[in-house]
Write an enzyme that holds these catalytic residues in place. Structure first.
Site, PDB file in Angstrom:
ATOM      1  N   GLU A   1       0.823  -1.207   0.000  1.00 28.60           N
ATOM      2  CA  GLU A   1       0.000   0.000   0.000  1.00 28.60           C
ATOM      3  C   GLU A   1       0.864   1.265   0.000  1.00 28.60           C
ATOM      4  OE1 GLU A   1      -2.615  -0.390   3.367  1.00 28.60           O
ATOM      5  OE2 GLU A   1      -3.872  -1.873   2.354  1.00 28.60           O
TER       6      GLU A   1
ATOM      7  N   GLU B   1      -5.829  -8.325   0.280  1.00 24.90           N
ATOM      8  CA  GLU B   1      -6.238  -8.409   1.680  1.00 24.90           C
ATOM      9  C   GLU B   1      -7.728  -8.120   1.771  1.00 24.90           C
ATOM     10  OE1 GLU B   1      -4.040  -5.868   4.356  1.00 24.90           O
ATOM     11  OE2 GLU B   1      -2.186  -6.128   3.220  1.00 24.90           O
TER      12      GLU B   1
END
Length: 482
Positions: free
Chosen positions: A123, A266
């Site tokens: 991220e 995720e």
């Protein structure tokens, strides 16, 4: 009839077989995080994965213990590169060559690890990072791709960049677009991914939407229907996952890559540490997600085309994670830290429900609790000490141990510290306020843990002897230099 050389025919057959196997192997995977005070042996974790027929696992680093345990398992692996390594890998081909050699090539031998992906950063475009990693991602990708090519692995191991869902935005899915300041860099990355046959990896968390917004309709986060469906032209969205996924599809379409494969890196639901984070909600969400994906229904913008893969977050609870986002951060596991299933969940892999880890080695069955015969009025500092070292997040509002009373809170804090100190008798003293008991003080859903015996090689705690030795070496250099 057109005749092809024999080696080209063999290559074409191999390509067809590879493509068909990739389609057949799309499945539910898991994230294996290791930020825990009580870590299971890596071999025990791999046995747990195999027992539950998990075929894909995502690591957040290239932990040697995990990779060695995965050798010969047949499990497909995504290894990770942390954001703080991107600057080095972006500026040095020697560094990228070394990283690939140490963390990929070493393990990809006969009977080794089936590494399919390398996640370059985690991220890195998160808005809270304020752009600090943006300039490193593309150069790091190029260097690593070159290093994989040198190792003759570029055709098999794919580079990906896991992005958070905050990289794109819109009021309606069909209007999805990447954040303006990211458009240029995302376009470059997506072009790179496309040219190398890599998917776009995104992390989606409906729980966080619910947690952050009191007005977010709760049932929209799940998969059981809602009275708050979103109508977007001819399409109707009944759950947050489909809406978020199609927002990404629309954003990719605006860049000219509307057909790019998408992997969910995720997704999950925590079981503790916040209102709405509980066993029932986690089971309903995760089972609903699995059933939804494996039905191959797809989404309104991609009917019949579900994500390539989904990696549940996460396999195990991680009691040493930062709680900056919230206390729930330590409770995402479908298994507790010791590999015991928290709730009944069918992964769609042939087993009916999750199977527990076997041969887990615990410390003796004893706990540290508040001494009932002492005055506990001066316990505050002792509790602060215990909880500053151990995990006490379940005691907070919304936690499973929030309602066990003041004395119960003290006992829970004392015990958490005591187990972390490997049940050292002195660690239960607390100036006479603590005592050891052989009766399990757990109450209802509030579990007083017993630590694991094998933490010498895998504990999250640093090895102080090595830190001291390293300090002495540096001090010696300084003395010599001056």
């Amino acid at each position: 009839m057109l005749s092809l050389p024999r080696f080209r025919v063999a290559a074409l057959i191999s390509l067809i077989l590879i493509n068909s196997s990739l389609k057949a192997e799309s499945a539910i995977g898991v994230n294996w995080g290791t930020l825990s005070f009580h870590r299971l042996k890596p071999t025990t974790v791999v046995d747990l994965l195999k027992e539950n027929k998990v075929q894909k696992v995502k690591l957040f680093d290239a932990d040697p213990g995990a990779l060695k345990a995965l050798m010969g398992s047949g499990i497909q692996v995504m290894v990770g590169i942390s954001n703080d390594m991107l600057a080095t890998l972006s500026s040095s081909t020697m560094a990228s060559d070394l990283w690939v050699r140490q963390n990929v090539s070493t393990y990809m031998v006969k009977g080794g690890v089936d590494i399919r992906y390398v996640a370059v950063g985690n991220e890195p475009f998160l808005s809270s990072y304020a752009g600090q990693y943006e300039s490193y991602v593309m150069p790091a990708l190029l260097n690593l791709q070159q290093s994989l090519a040198k190792a003759n692995l570029a055709g098999y191991v794919k580079l990906v960049v896991p992005c958070n869902a905050d990289a794109y935005e819109s009021t309606l899915p069909s209007q999805g677009a990447f954040r303006p300041e990211l458009t240029q860099i995302i376009t470059q990355i997506v072009s790179f991914l496309n040219s190398n046959g890599s998917p776009f990896v995104v992390n989606i968390y409906p729980f966080l939407s619910l947690y952050a917004n009191a007005d977010f309709p709760q049932e929209y986060a799940f998969f059981e229907g809602t009275t708050h469906a979103i109508t977007d032209g001819p399409n109707v969205y009944y759950n947050a996952f489909d809406g978020n996924f199609d927002t990404l599809v629309a954003a990719l379409s605006k860049l000219g890559y509307g057909q790019m494969p998408i992997v969910i890196g995720e997704i999950g639901w925590p079981t503790d540490g916040a209102i709405g984070a509980n066993l029932t909600a986690a089971r309903v969400f995760n089972q609903g997600l699995i059933n939804h994906v494996l039905s191959n229904k797809g989404t309104p913008l991609r009917p019949g085309v579900p994500p390539v893969d989904i990696y549940l977050f996460s396999l195990l609870d991680e009691g040493a994670k930062s709680v900056l986002p919230g206390n729930f951060e330590r409770h995402w596991g479908i298994f507790s830290f010791d590999g015991q299933a928290k709730y009944a969940l069918n992964l769609g892999s042939g087993n009916r429900f999750l199977k527990n880890a076997r041969n887990v080695q615990y410390l003796p069955s004893r706990w540290c609790v508040a001494n009932p015969s002492t005055d506990l009025s001066e316990v505050t500092n002792h509790m602060k000490l215990a909880c500053s070292v151990a995990d006490c997040t379940t005691l907070n509002y919304g936690g499973s141990c929030n309602a066990i009373g003041a004395k119960g809170n003290i006992s829970y804090a004392f015990n958490s510290y005591y187990q972390l100190q490997m049940q050292n008798s002195q660690s239960c003293d607390f100036d006479g306020l603590g005592m050891v008991t052989f009766l399990d003080p757990s109450v209802g859903d509030c579990r007083f843990v017993v630590g694991l015996t094998d933490v010498s090689s895998s504990s999250y705690r640093p090895n102080c002897r090595w830190l001291i030795l390293w300090f002495l070496i540096l001090w010696g250099f300084w003395v010599f230099a001056t």
